[in-house]
Write a protein that holds these residues in place. Structure first.
Motif, PDB file in Angstrom:
ATOM      1  N   GLU A 130     -55.814  29.720  28.423  1.00 27.84           N
ATOM      2  CA  GLU A 130     -55.314  31.095  28.454  1.00 27.84           C
ATOM      3  C   GLU A 130     -56.163  31.955  29.382  1.00 27.84           C
ATOM      4  O   GLU A 130     -55.627  32.835  30.089  1.00 27.84           O
ATOM      5  N   ASN A 131     -57.476  31.753  29.401  1.00 34.20           N
ATOM      6  CA  ASN A 131     -58.332  32.496  30.328  1.00 34.20           C
ATOM      7  C   ASN A 131     -57.955  32.217  31.767  1.00 34.20           C
ATOM      8  O   ASN A 131     -57.931  33.126  32.611  1.00 34.20           O
ATOM      9  N   ALA A 132     -57.697  30.948  32.072  1.00 35.70           N
ATOM     10  CA  ALA A 132     -57.328  30.583  33.450  1.00 35.70           C
ATOM     11  C   ALA A 132     -56.033  31.271  33.875  1.00 35.70           C
ATOM     12  O   ALA A 132     -55.899  31.716  35.030  1.00 35.70           O
ATOM     13  N   ILE A 133     -55.083  31.388  32.947  1.00 36.16           N
ATOM     14  CA  ILE A 133     -53.801  32.021  33.278  1.00 36.16           C
ATOM     15  C   ILE A 133     -53.953  33.537  33.381  1.00 36.16           C
ATOM     16  O   ILE A 133     -53.607  34.161  34.401  1.00 36.16           O
ATOM     17  N   LYS A 134     -54.516  34.146  32.322  1.00 35.12           N
ATOM     18  CA  LYS A 134     -54.549  35.611  32.249  1.00 35.12           C
ATOM     19  C   LYS A 134     -55.462  36.232  33.293  1.00 35.12           C
ATOM     20  O   LYS A 134     -55.121  37.252  33.905  1.00 35.12           O
ATOM     21  N   HIS A 135     -56.642  35.645  33.487  1.00 33.30           N
ATOM     22  CA  HIS A 135     -57.633  36.265  34.361  1.00 33.30           C
ATOM     23  C   HIS A 135     -57.731  35.597  35.725  1.00 33.30           C
ATOM     24  O   HIS A 135     -58.469  36.076  36.583  1.00 33.30           O
ATOM     25  N   GLY A 136     -56.996  34.498  35.894  1.00 33.91           N
ATOM     26  CA  GLY A 136     -57.062  33.794  37.171  1.00 33.91           C
ATOM     27  C   GLY A 136     -55.769  33.825  37.957  1.00 33.91           C
ATOM     28  O   GLY A 136     -55.726  34.289  39.101  1.00 33.91           O
ATOM     29  N   LEU A 137     -54.666  33.355  37.347  1.00 33.74           N
ATOM     30  CA  LEU A 137     -53.425  33.164  38.097  1.00 33.74           C
ATOM     31  C   LEU A 137     -52.450  34.322  37.982  1.00 33.74           C
ATOM     32  O   LEU A 137     -51.783  34.675  38.957  1.00 33.74           O
ATOM     33  N   GLU A 138     -52.296  34.924  36.793  1.00 30.12           N
ATOM     34  CA  GLU A 138     -51.329  36.020  36.648  1.00 30.12           C
ATOM     35  C   GLU A 138     -51.635  37.193  37.570  1.00 30.12           C
ATOM     36  O   GLU A 138     -50.711  37.785  38.140  1.00 30.12           O
ATOM     37  N   PRO A 139     -52.929  37.577  37.739  1.00 31.77           N
ATOM     38  CA  PRO A 139     -53.205  38.692  38.668  1.00 31.77           C
ATOM     39  C   PRO A 139     -52.967  38.340  40.135  1.00 31.77           C
ATOM     40  O   PRO A 139     -52.898  39.237  40.983  1.00 31.77           O
ATOM     41  N   ARG A 140     -52.825  37.046  40.417  1.00 31.88           N
ATOM     42  CA  ARG A 140     -52.651  36.622  41.813  1.00 31.88           C
ATOM     43  C   ARG A 140     -51.162  36.593  42.147  1.00 31.88           C
ATOM     44  O   ARG A 140     -50.357  35.977  41.450  1.00 31.88           O
ATOM     45  N   THR A 141     -50.785  37.226  43.237  1.00 32.16           N
ATOM     46  CA  THR A 141     -49.379  37.354  43.608  1.00 32.16           C
ATOM     47  C   THR A 141     -48.714  36.004  43.779  1.00 32.16           C
ATOM     48  O   THR A 141     -47.590  35.765  43.306  1.00 32.16           O
ATOM     49  N   GLY A 142     -49.390  35.084  44.430  1.00 30.32           N
ATOM     50  CA  GLY A 142     -48.798  33.777  44.700  1.00 30.32           C
ATOM     51  C   GLY A 142     -48.997  32.766  43.607  1.00 30.32           C
ATOM     52  O   GLY A 142     -48.604  31.596  43.742  1.00 30.32           O
ATOM     53  N   GLY A 143     -49.612  33.170  42.470  1.00 28.11           N
ATOM     54  CA  GLY A 143     -49.842  32.212  41.398  1.00 28.11           C
ATOM     55  C   GLY A 143     -50.897  31.188  41.781  1.00 28.11           C
ATOM     56  O   GLY A 143     -51.855  31.492  42.507  1.00 28.11           O
TER      57      GLY A 143
ATOM     58  N   VAL B 249     -61.456  22.892  32.558  1.00 31.65           N
ATOM     59  CA  VAL B 249     -60.236  23.644  32.859  1.00 31.65           C
ATOM     60  C   VAL B 249     -60.549  24.510  34.069  1.00 31.65           C
ATOM     61  O   VAL B 249     -61.431  25.379  33.996  1.00 31.65           O
ATOM     62  N   ALA B 250     -59.844  24.257  35.157  1.00 28.56           N
ATOM     63  CA  ALA B 250     -60.118  24.975  36.408  1.00 28.56           C
ATOM     64  C   ALA B 250     -58.838  25.614  36.935  1.00 28.56           C
ATOM     65  O   ALA B 250     -57.727  25.190  36.590  1.00 28.56           O
ATOM     66  N   ASP B 251     -59.009  26.641  37.752  1.00 22.82           N
ATOM     67  CA  ASP B 251     -57.878  27.299  38.391  1.00 22.82           C
ATOM     68  C   ASP B 251     -58.291  27.734  39.781  1.00 22.82           C
ATOM     69  O   ASP B 251     -59.480  27.746  40.121  1.00 22.82           O
ATOM     70  N   ASP B 252     -57.318  28.057  40.597  1.00 23.74           N
ATOM     71  CA  ASP B 252     -57.609  28.571  41.940  1.00 23.74           C
ATOM     72  C   ASP B 252     -57.136  30.015  42.051  1.00 23.74           C
ATOM     73  O   ASP B 252     -56.555  30.425  43.063  1.00 23.74           O
ATOM     74  N   GLY B 253     -57.390  30.782  40.985  1.00 23.64           N
ATOM     75  CA  GLY B 253     -56.938  32.163  40.915  1.00 23.64           C
ATOM     76  C   GLY B 253     -57.861  33.128  41.625  1.00 23.64           C
ATOM     77  O   GLY B 253     -58.565  32.779  42.586  1.00 23.64           O
ATOM     78  N   VAL B 254     -57.930  34.365  41.089  1.00 23.17           N
ATOM     79  CA  VAL B 254     -58.628  35.445  41.787  1.00 23.17           C
ATOM     80  C   VAL B 254     -60.147  35.299  41.723  1.00 23.17           C
ATOM     81  O   VAL B 254     -60.866  35.948  42.485  1.00 23.17           O
ATOM     82  N   GLY B 255     -60.656  34.503  40.789  1.00 22.37           N
ATOM     83  CA  GLY B 255     -62.107  34.259  40.801  1.00 22.37           C
ATOM     84  C   GLY B 255     -62.853  35.016  39.727  1.00 22.37           C
ATOM     85  O   GLY B 255     -62.344  35.924  39.072  1.00 22.37           O
ATOM     86  N   ILE B 256     -64.119  34.660  39.604  1.00 19.60           N
ATOM     87  CA  ILE B 256     -64.947  35.131  38.501  1.00 19.60           C
ATOM     88  C   ILE B 256     -65.454  36.555  38.700  1.00 19.60           C
ATOM     89  O   ILE B 256     -65.823  37.242  37.749  1.00 19.60           O
ATOM     90  N   ASN B 257     -65.489  37.051  39.918  1.00 23.00           N
ATOM     91  CA  ASN B 257     -66.046  38.387  40.191  1.00 23.00           C
ATOM     92  C   ASN B 257     -64.978  39.452  40.348  1.00 23.00           C
ATOM     93  O   ASN B 257     -65.269  40.559  40.772  1.00 23.00           O
TER      94      ASN B 257
END
Length: 425
Positions: A324-337, A355-363
């Motif tokens: 859920e952290n990867a989705i909510k704080h990583g991919l959902e805020p990113r326009t392209g998913g 559990v890894a993602d290529d979302g907006v990042g930790i900062n």
């Protein structure tokens, strides 16, 4: 009784020999040596005071110790005390016990050598002695006692050698008594040590009870959390399914099927505090399948979990929290998913789950409050102590990777589930 008589005779004989010697010297004096009555009166008075002082000492020792033996009647007291603490803690406890003695003074503490020296003034239990400074029982002594305490380190405990004695040479014990003051000091220090050790154990026991209560409270909160489904997720899923029923009933049916699977794994199981990686993975995949229908091509999922590791014991909802952290704080805020990776490996006597993602990042500003990860770390601490950990690092080239490291206590190589080795969704 026999010991007290021997003690009384010892002092009386010592003083009698001293009086005989003094009389012999007196007799050799010119002129006054022929006058015998002064030395006779002085000798009789001295013996009377000596016997009275010795009897007073015997009575006070009986009052303090409740017994009369050589060890209790001696002016010099020795104690060997075992303390169930390491040497440094035992030294601090001993130092505090000695410093709280009445009339204590001139305390010298040497922590490196684990030694303590101190002076203790004697109490006037019955007021001044008869004749004051002319009383023979105070002629050779100093009205103070001294304490020497040494700590000897041991494997699991420490040994304390405690010596309480008069501040006068050992030969003076033939002539002088301490009225049981050193016996009193030795017993007082022993009692103080016992009290402080008991108080320490009570504190540790209270801390253990409090820790246990906190653990039970945390487990209860986690169980309540486990029994709850996020209202927004449930509402959004049902709203999406309702919308799909109008234009794409097949996908609506598929979404409801994944929701049923997710809810089935989210219900608490009585008597089972632990889940398994296989069961938690099914829950996470049901959750991700629902989101794939809602997010469409914006979400991709890759799972690489060997079947042999599916039986690994895993606390409920822990994997779900990371997903859920990867989705909510990583991919959902990113326009392209983006993509979510779930990977598990065995490393020596541990199992790592990432559990890894290529979302907006930790900062980013959408990185959240960190409460979910803090709860994961607290659960790991309560369940495994230092044997488990959670690390969160930046993923390359973007996103976040969260890795659980758990002890492989169940021997995950003997898998109990015949799941697929690798899933690519």
């Amino acid at each position: 009784m026999f010991k007290s008589i021997v003690f009384l005779l010892r002092i009386a004989i010592a003083w009698l020999l001293a009086i005989i010697l003094a009389a012999a010297v007196w007799a050799e004096l010119p002129l006054i040596g022929r006058i015998e009555w002064p030395i006779v009166i002085a000798g009789m008075l001295t013996m009377a005071l000596v016997v009275a002082g010795a009897l007073s000492h015997i009575g006070r020792v009986r009052l303090i110790a409740g017994r009369l033996d050589k060890g209790a009647l001696d002016n010099r007291q020795r104690r060997q005390i075992e303390i169930p603490l390491e040497a440094g803690e035992a030294f601090d406890l001993l130092d505090a016990a000695i410093r709280e003695l009445p009339r204590i003074g001139d305390v010298e503490s040497a922590r490196d050598s684990l030694q303590i020296r101190a002076k203790v003034a004697r109490p006037n239990n019955y007021g001044e002695r008869p004749l004051g400074r002319w009383n023979p029982l105070v002629w050779f002594g100093v009205p103070r006692n001294q304490i020497l305490a040494t700590v000897t380190p041991g494997a699991d405990s420490s040994s304390v050698l405690l010596i309480c004695e008069p501040e006068s040479p050992a030969w003076s014990d033939w002539f002088l008594v301490d009225d049981g003051s050193n016996l009193e000091n030795a017993d007082a220090v022993s009692r103080a040590i016992s009290r402080r050790v008991g108080q320490r154990r009570s504190t540790e026991k209270a801390a253990a009870v409090q820790t246990s209560a906190e653990k039970e409270l945390t487990v209860a909160r986690l169980s309540l959390l486990h029994a709850q489904v996020e209202p927004h997720f449930l509402y959004n899923t049902l709203a999406s399914a309702q919308l799909l029923t109008r234009g794409d009933p097949a996908r609506a049916d598929e979404m409801l099927g994944h929701l049923i699977q997710y809810l089935r794994h989210s219900l608490p199981r009585d008597g089972q505090d632990m889940s398994s990686l296989g069961i938690e993975l099914e829950r996470a995949l049901a959750y991700l399948e629902i989101l794939k229908i809602r997010m469409g091509p914006r979400l991709a999922v890759q799972v690489d979990v060997p079947g042999a590791l599916r039986a690994t014991a895993l606390p409920p909802m822990m994997l779900q929290t990371l997903v859920e952290n990867a989705i909510k704080h990583g991919l959902e805020p990113r326009t392209g998913g983006g993509t979510v990776w779930i990977r598990a490996r065995r490393a020596e006597d541990a199992v790592t789950i990432t559990v890894a993602d290529d979302g907006v990042g930790i900062n980013s500003q959408n990185s959240g409050t960190g409460i979910g990860l803090a709860n994961v770390r607290e659960r790991l601490r309560l369940l495994y102590g230092e044997a488990a950990s959670l690390s969160v690092v930046a993923n390359f080239p973007s996103g976040v990777a969260a890795t659980l490291t758990l002890p492989d206590v169940a021997g995950a190589g003997r898998g109990r589930e015949a799941d697929r080795d690798v899933q690519h969704v």
